[in-house]
Scaffold this active site. Structure first.
Site, PDB file in Angstrom:
ATOM      1  N   CYS A  56       0.855  -1.178   0.000  1.00 48.23           N
ATOM      2  CA  CYS A  56       0.000   0.000   0.000  1.00 48.23           C
ATOM      3  C   CYS A  56       0.897   1.236   0.000  1.00 48.23           C
ATOM      4  O   CYS A  56       2.121   1.137   0.119  1.00 48.23           O
ATOM      5  CB  CYS A  56      -0.911   0.008   1.227  1.00 48.23           C
ATOM      6  SG  CYS A  56      -0.004   0.116   2.798  1.00 48.23           S
ATOM      7  N   GLU A  94       0.954  -0.221  16.507  1.00 52.20           N
ATOM      8  CA  GLU A  94       0.062   0.884  16.167  1.00 52.20           C
ATOM      9  C   GLU A  94      -0.838   1.243  17.346  1.00 52.20           C
ATOM     10  O   GLU A  94      -1.067   2.425  17.642  1.00 52.20           O
ATOM     11  CB  GLU A  94      -0.794   0.533  14.948  1.00 52.20           C
ATOM     12  CG  GLU A  94      -1.676   1.691  14.504  1.00 52.20           C
ATOM     13  CD  GLU A  94      -2.610   1.332  13.366  1.00 52.20           C
ATOM     14  OE1 GLU A  94      -3.713   1.910  13.314  1.00 52.20           O
ATOM     15  OE2 GLU A  94      -2.235   0.474  12.534  1.00 52.20           O
TER      16      GLU A  94
END
Length: 344
Positions: free
Chosen positions: A37, A151
């Protein structure tokens, strides 16, 4: 076999090839989009450019992206991966991974006078900003995600007094908030869309005034790859996901495939991990890859299948991706200065 060739399924002129009965019934479906991505590409290129510009070693806190092949390649070029800032020599250059870091990590880096390059995915940075905004408005924030994921740790560190982790609908009964009318939710960007919505629905049942983030936190690439898997999973005998075990989005793709109707689905780091037993009696094989997977690893899987009598892959397109993120501003500044110096 090149995956460039796999994107075309047109029939060539002339006599058709003669296929055995087994070959005539076999098919390989290839998800599109798949693999890198924009955020992952940016992070990997950041480390590569930092090595070219500053020279080795360049330190990286945590894995730059969750793929062991990418990490090994960068290590071979001179990157040194560490778990914590304390492992980085004072004054050295350190890159923060695509998953983001908390303000405390930034503070530790400044204390050690490190040169920092922040390769946090801009979509993760967006969630950090949302956390700070909700906290400044004195909301209790329910962060949907997996405990221990980098994250999640980075986002929670933006407002630790306001954020509590919710891993699944089963956790909702135990949530305690100060004011049920001032509750908001955020999520890790790499989760299953369906599972996240299920958890949000359970939270909203307890807290009807639950405030949504200004936009979906599940990143576009995660959503697109899950949508692509749903399209190629229906009725297939086997779906192979290329991706590392610590890649949340890759692990989710296996789950999505099974929920969407694949008879079997496995995650592999590369073709060497495929068990030939999986192919027994299998006619239709579907293939995809997580958002941190180089295309060469997918090509290796297609070559493995081709060697066992499976035809060229048919690409199944479900979305187009054109988003590109610019490199971190610190790196762009230094690259520009180096170019100016080279011109004299």
């Amino acid at each position: 076999m090149s995956t460039d060739a796999a994107t075309s399924t047109g029939v060539s002129m002339g006599m058709p090839p003669v296929l055995s009965p087994d070959e005539a019934e076999k098919a390989v479906l290839l998800a599109a989009p798949r693999g890198y991505c924009a955020g992952v590409d940016r992070a990997v290129v950041t480390v590569e450019q930092a090595l070219d510009l500053y020279g080795a070693p360049v330190y990286v806190r945590k894995q730059i992206v969750h793929n062991k092949h990418v990490v090994a390649d960068l290590e071979a070029r001179g990157a040194i991966f560490v778990e914590e800032i304390a492992e980085v020599p004072a004054g050295a250059t350190v890159v923060f991974s695509a998953h983001g870091v908390s303000p405390e990590v930034h503070r530790q880096a400044a204390e050690r006078e490190l040169k920092t390059i922040d390769a946090t995915c801009p979509l993760v940075t967006k969630v950090h900003h949302e956390a700070k905004r909700f906290a400044s408005d004195d909301y209790d924030i329910l962060l949907i995600g997996h405990e221990g994921h980098e994250e999640v740790e980075g986002t929670a560190g933006e407002a630790p007094e306001h954020i509590q982790l919710v891993q699944s609908p089963a956790d909702v009964a135990g949530i305690e908030v100060r004011d049920p009318s001032r509750v908001a939710w955020l999520s890790q960007t790499t989760l299953s869309v369906d599972e996240t919505l299920e958890t949000v629905a359970a939270i909203r049942e307890r807290f009807p005034e639950l405030l949504d983030p200004p936009s979906d936190d599940i990143c576009y690439a995660t959503q697109n790859r899950q949508l692509a898997v749903k399209e190629i999973a229906q009725g297939c005998d086997l779906l192979i996901v290329v991706g590392s075990g610590n890649s949340s989005n890759s692990v989710r793709l296996v789950e999505v495939a099974l929920e969407a109707g694949a008879k079997a689905s496995y995650r592999v780091d590369d073709a060497s991990e495929i068990d030939e037993v999986w192919l027994e009696g299998v006619r239709t094989v579907s293939v995809t890859s997580g958002a941190s997977v180089p295309e060469a690893l997918v090509e290796g899987v297609l070559d493995y299948l081709a060697e066992r009598g499976y035809p060229d892959a048919k690409a199944v397109h479900s979305a187009e991706e054109s988003l590109i993120f610019s490199l971190p501003k610190e790196l762009r500044r230094d690259m520009k200065a180096a170019q100016a110096a080279a011109r004299g």
